[in-house]
Motif scaffolding. Structure first.
Motif, mmCIF file in Angstrom:
data_model
loop_
_atom_site.group_PDB
_atom_site.id
_atom_site.type_symbol
_atom_site.label_atom_id
_atom_site.label_comp_id
_atom_site.label_asym_id
_atom_site.label_seq_id
_atom_site.Cartn_x
_atom_site.Cartn_y
_atom_site.Cartn_z
ATOM 1 N N MET A 1 44.496 -10.020 -11.139
ATOM 2 C CA MET A 1 44.966 -11.354 -11.495
ATOM 3 C C MET A 1 43.975 -12.362 -10.946
ATOM 4 O O MET A 1 43.686 -12.367 -9.763
ATOM 5 C CB MET A 1 46.354 -11.603 -10.885
ATOM 6 N N LEU A 47 52.886 -5.082 -8.075
ATOM 7 C CA LEU A 47 53.647 -6.284 -8.459
ATOM 8 C C LEU A 47 52.772 -7.528 -8.392
ATOM 9 O O LEU A 47 52.961 -8.469 -9.168
ATOM 10 C CB LEU A 47 54.877 -6.446 -7.557
ATOM 11 N N ASP A 49 49.858 -8.186 -9.494
ATOM 12 C CA ASP A 49 49.213 -8.503 -10.769
ATOM 13 C C ASP A 49 50.173 -9.100 -11.795
ATOM 14 O O ASP A 49 49.731 -9.615 -12.820
ATOM 15 C CB ASP A 49 48.548 -7.260 -11.353
ATOM 16 N N CYS A 50 51.460 -9.048 -11.536
ATOM 17 C CA CYS A 50 52.455 -9.571 -12.475
ATOM 18 C C CYS A 50 53.077 -10.890 -12.012
ATOM 19 O O CYS A 50 53.883 -11.478 -12.736
ATOM 20 C CB CYS A 50 53.568 -8.542 -12.675
ATOM 21 N N GLU A 53 53.460 -13.963 -14.276
ATOM 22 C CA GLU A 53 54.245 -13.864 -15.507
ATOM 23 C C GLU A 53 55.478 -14.770 -15.424
ATOM 24 O O GLU A 53 56.052 -14.948 -14.350
ATOM 25 C CB GLU A 53 54.674 -12.416 -15.743
ATOM 26 N N TYR A 56 58.709 -14.036 -13.378
ATOM 27 C CA TYR A 56 58.703 -14.113 -11.916
ATOM 28 C C TYR A 56 58.525 -15.540 -11.401
ATOM 29 O O TYR A 56 58.338 -15.755 -10.213
ATOM 30 C CB TYR A 56 57.604 -13.214 -11.333
ATOM 31 N N GLU A 120 57.604 -3.254 -11.117
ATOM 32 C CA GLU A 120 56.229 -2.913 -10.743
ATOM 33 C C GLU A 120 56.077 -2.671 -9.236
ATOM 34 O O GLU A 120 55.107 -2.083 -8.800
ATOM 35 C CB GLU A 120 55.258 -4.041 -11.133
#
Length: 144
Positions: A1, A47, A49-50, A53, A56, A120
């Motif tokens: 990310m 998690l 890297d997410c 989004e 989140y 994740e």
């Protein structure tokens, strides 16, 4: 990310007092990215890297940004150390890191209490499950 989870202005408002540095240009993007990679990525594992989004967004706003802001503050204090007496810098940095660790621990506990919302996240991959933090020392975690 490669996305920054917090802006310089947000870091200032969350972790700095009015008497401290209040100019956004004193917090470059590289400082925020460094804090994310050094402290958040090892703690959250996949998690991390997410986190940018939309699903989140509320979690990041409530839990991640305050901790990240404190880590950014600690890095900025290090960078500005020459401007303050050494004993004051040590106290300021230690407090910023203590605040950040407390807030990050709260975020991780929230994720672990709601595993269905964070698929994740693998608690066995998070740094807090692989090492022990004792008195500022990082030790391998040999617990079963």
């Amino acid at each position: 990310m490669n996305t920054l989870l917090i802006s310089s202005a947000e870091a200032l408002s969350l972790a700095f007092t009015p008497a401290e540095f209040q100019r956004e240009e004193l917090i470059p993007a590289v400082t925020i990215e460094t804090a994310q990679l050094r402290y958040l990525k090892p703690a959250f594992g996949p998690l991390y890297d997410c986190l940018n989004e939309p699903r989140y967004e509320a979690f990041v706003e409530r839990y991640v940004k305050p901790a990240l802001a404190c880590y950014v503050r600690a890095l900025v204090i290090d960078a500005r150390a020459a401007a303050v007496d050494p004993s004051g810098i040590v106290r300021l940095r230690r407090q910023a890191l203590r605040d950040a660790e407390t807030l990050l621990e709260e975020a991780i506990e929230f994720v672990e209490r709601h595993p269905e919302d964070f698929p994740e996240y693998d608690p066995d991959l998070g740094i807090r499950r692989r090492v022990l933090f004792k008195g500022g020392l990082i030790l391998p975690d040999d617990r079963p």
